[in-house]
Write an enzyme that holds these catalytic residues in place. Structure first.
Site, PDB file in Angstrom:
ATOM      1  N   ARG A 145     -11.903 -15.902  -7.131  1.00 37.56           N
ATOM      2  CA  ARG A 145     -12.179 -16.448  -8.551  1.00 37.56           C
ATOM      3  C   ARG A 145     -12.281 -18.095  -8.646  1.00 37.56           C
ATOM      4  O   ARG A 145     -11.741 -19.334  -8.988  1.00 37.56           O
ATOM      5  CB  ARG A 145     -10.992 -16.548  -9.444  1.00 37.56           C
ATOM      6  CG  ARG A 145     -10.405 -15.171  -9.752  1.00 37.56           C
ATOM      7  CD  ARG A 145      -9.149 -15.201 -10.385  1.00 37.56           C
ATOM      8  NE  ARG A 145      -8.961 -13.645 -10.810  1.00 37.56           N
ATOM      9  CZ  ARG A 145      -8.088 -12.810 -11.115  1.00 37.56           C
ATOM     10  NH1 ARG A 145      -6.606 -13.548 -11.763  1.00 37.56           N
ATOM     11  NH2 ARG A 145      -7.647 -11.478 -11.428  1.00 37.56           N
ATOM     12  N   ASP A 164     -25.975 -21.055   1.094  1.00 38.70           N
ATOM     13  CA  ASP A 164     -25.898 -21.290   2.452  1.00 38.70           C
ATOM     14  C   ASP A 164     -24.958 -20.370   2.649  1.00 38.70           C
ATOM     15  O   ASP A 164     -23.433 -21.275   3.414  1.00 38.70           O
ATOM     16  CB  ASP A 164     -25.174 -22.901   2.884  1.00 38.70           C
ATOM     17  CG  ASP A 164     -25.711 -23.008   4.313  1.00 38.70           C
ATOM     18  OD1 ASP A 164     -25.991 -22.183   5.036  1.00 38.70           O
ATOM     19  OD2 ASP A 164     -25.582 -24.211   4.885  1.00 38.70           O
TER      20      ASP A 164
END
Ligand SMILES: *[C@@H]1O[C@H](CO)[C@@H](O)[C@H](O)[C@H]1NC(C)=O
Ligand SMILES: *[C@@H]1O[C@H](CO)[C@@H](O)[C@H](O)[C@H]1NC(C)=O
Ligand SMILES: CC(=O)N[C@H]1CO[C@H](CO)[C@@H](O)[C@@H]1O
Length: 505
Positions: free
Chosen positions: A201, A271
């Site tokens: 979350r 990334d």
């Protein structure tokens, strides 16, 4: 008749000022306690006269601080409606609360700036570090919130028009370890925040959401940006954010989208390789890259930041400015360093007092109390600089007629206008100036500017903003100018950012 109409128009425009210079997004118009009284926090007690808990217990208050340090709280702090909390006014390292969480449920119109909310393992089980269930129009700016036992910063229910900007939401404690729910049909803007070290979350979104220029680092197996998972309709802008996997990351940045979740997505960077090098690339707009949400081609018409940075620029900005950054404490410094390991560092924590966080509530420097003859919370030296009377308690007057009370003007001057305004300027500056903004906050914060005497009316008498922008700030044409060398004579090239500081262009 004509007069009545004009008065109404005037009132309307007076109310239209943002919560503070740089307030953006759906909660930007929060009015805080401006129509009420000023409460000065004078001790670090958990309750009683002069305490923060007492200060926020009643509606319509602007709360500022004459003390700095950590307030150890036993039970949760419950904030009333129309309260402004100006954490940047505290001396020394500023303010933290530790030991439990806060509720802003129904704290309509609240403005909260420069405070650390550190819940920790001693907090109420099953509770969040910050909870908002219901409430309209609130803004959180430069807040550092960590160690929620349930969620860390969670918004649910009938909550409308809320902004969280320039803030850190980190290290939800095991075993739940959650950044938080951002679930409401009433709208939440999340701009330039850092979500870090939460298993899941980061955030989980449902409803109306504008997610722009955030950095999400080292989410766990539960997920980074979770695109709802229910039957409701969600509509989100997801623009120029940077997602960097860390040691705990095992799932992709976006998960659980379905046909009910519509996302306008643009140039988010990802990334995923945990290789210690910042080498993210743009996540193409395929639905599969966004957890299966429905990708729409028109941006939702939500109030956007004044300047939207590219994801790499947002990352630089966030690392230099995010959180309670007037003075960064050891916790926030470590979190920022984790991001700068570009995937190598970051960890599960279940106890903030154990290594590596080794948190101590005694670590904040309380600073020195200033001279404040009239006891209205604004130091005498600042009152002289502002042209207010240091012998009359006038903190709730509006001397310069700009719509902000004197106490707000002073508080705003301590930190400048970070975010959109500053960034707009940055974009138009020369290469030299731009490179200055990339200096980490830790470096420039050593060059703290200082207060001086009251003899020169144009002197800055309060510290300039810290962080990477500090070197660009000073008082236009004043002897207090401490701008960068390239801006040695700022008088002709100053841009007014707020009543007391100017940024050298
Ligand atoms: C704050 O707490 C201290 C220690 O318990 C107590 O002595 C002091 O009276 C308190 N201050 C106020 C204003 O209640
Ligand atoms: C949010 O703010 C906007 C602009 O002020 C307003 O039009 C809208 O009704 C608000 N939304 C809710 C759900 O209150
Ligand atoms: C980043 C982080 O703390 N992630 C951890 C969250 O919690 C789970 C276990 O519940 C760990 O596996 C993650 O490493």
């Amino acid at each position: 008749m004509k007069t009545v109409i004009m008065l109404a128009a005037l009132t309307g425009s007076a109310m239209a000022i943002p919560a503070f210079p740089g307030a953006e997004g759906m909660g930007a118009q929060a009015t805080g306690g401006r129509a009420g009284t000023h409460y000065l926090v004078t001790n670090l007690n958990d309750s009683g006269s002069g305490s923060l808990r007492d200060a926020v217990s009643k509606t319509d208050r602007i709360v500022s601080f004459a003390v700095g340090g950590t307030i150890v709280i036993d039970s949760r702090i419950v904030v009333s409606a129309r309260v402004t909390i100006l954490g940047q006014t505290a001396p020394g390292d500023g303010i933290a609360t530790y030991g439990n969480g806060w509720s802003f449920s129904n704290a309509h119109q609240s403005i909260v700036r420069y405070i650390r909310i550190r819940m920790g393992k001693g907090g109420d089980s099953g509770k969040d570090a910050i909870t908002i269930a219901d409430g309209d129009t609130m803004i959180f700016d430069h807040v550092s919130v960590t160690w929620g036992r349930d969620e860390t910063f969670s918004i649910n229910g009938a909550a409308n028009n809320i902004t969280i900007q320039n803030s850190i939401i980190g290290q939800g404690l095991e075993t739940h370890s959650c950044g938080g729910l951002m679930q409401t049909d009433g709208g939440i803007s999340l701009f330039r925040n850092l979500y870090i070290d939460n298993k899941t979350r980061n955030p989980k979104v449902k409803g109306i959401n504008d997610f722009t220029n955030n950095v999400v680092y080292n989410w766990g197996g539960g997920g980074g940006y979770i695109a709802g998972d229910s039957d409701g309709q969600s509509r989100a802008n997801i623009i120029n954010n940077y997602f960097i996997s860390g040691p705990s990351t095992s799932v992709t940045a976006f998960t659980r989208g379905n046909a009910n979740f519509q996302g306008y997505v643009k140039d988010n960077y990802y990334d995923p390789n945990q290789n210690g090098v910042l080498d993210g690339t743009i996540l193409g707009p395929a639905s599969s890259n966004y957890g299966g949400m429905v990708i729409v081609t028109s941006k939702f018409d939500y109030p956007a930041p004044a300047n939207i940075m590219s994801a790499p620029d947002a990352l630089t900005y966030v690392l230099a400015n995010v959180g309670c950054s007037k003075v960064r404490d050891a916790t926030d410094k470590r979190l920022v360093q984790e991001v700068q390991s570009w995937g190598k560092s970051g960890q599960l924590i279940s106890d903030e007092t154990a290594s590596p966080m080794s948190y101590s509530s005694g670590a904040l420097n309380g600073g020195t109390k200033w001279v404040d003859t009239d006891g209205d919370g604004i130091p005498d030296a600042a009152e002289i600089a502002m042209g207010t009377d240091p012998n009359v308690a006038d903190s709730m007057q509006d001397k310069n007629g700009n719509g902000y009370k004197n106490i707000e003007d002073w508080a705003n001057s301590l930190v400048g206008s970070t975010g959109g305004t500053t960034t707009t300027t940055t974009k138009t500056t020369t290469t030299t100036t731009t490179s200055k903004t990339t200096t980490p906050a830790t470096t420039t914060s050593k060059t703290t500017t200082t207060s001086t005497t009251t003899t020169t009316s144009k002197m800055i008498t309060t510290a300039a903003p810290t962080g990477s922008l500090q070197t660009q700030w000073g008082q236009c044409g004043g002897t207090g100018w401490t701008g960068p060398t390239g801006c040695a004579t700022p008088a002709t090239t100053c841009s007014s950012i707020n009543p007391y500081y100017y940024q050298c262009l």
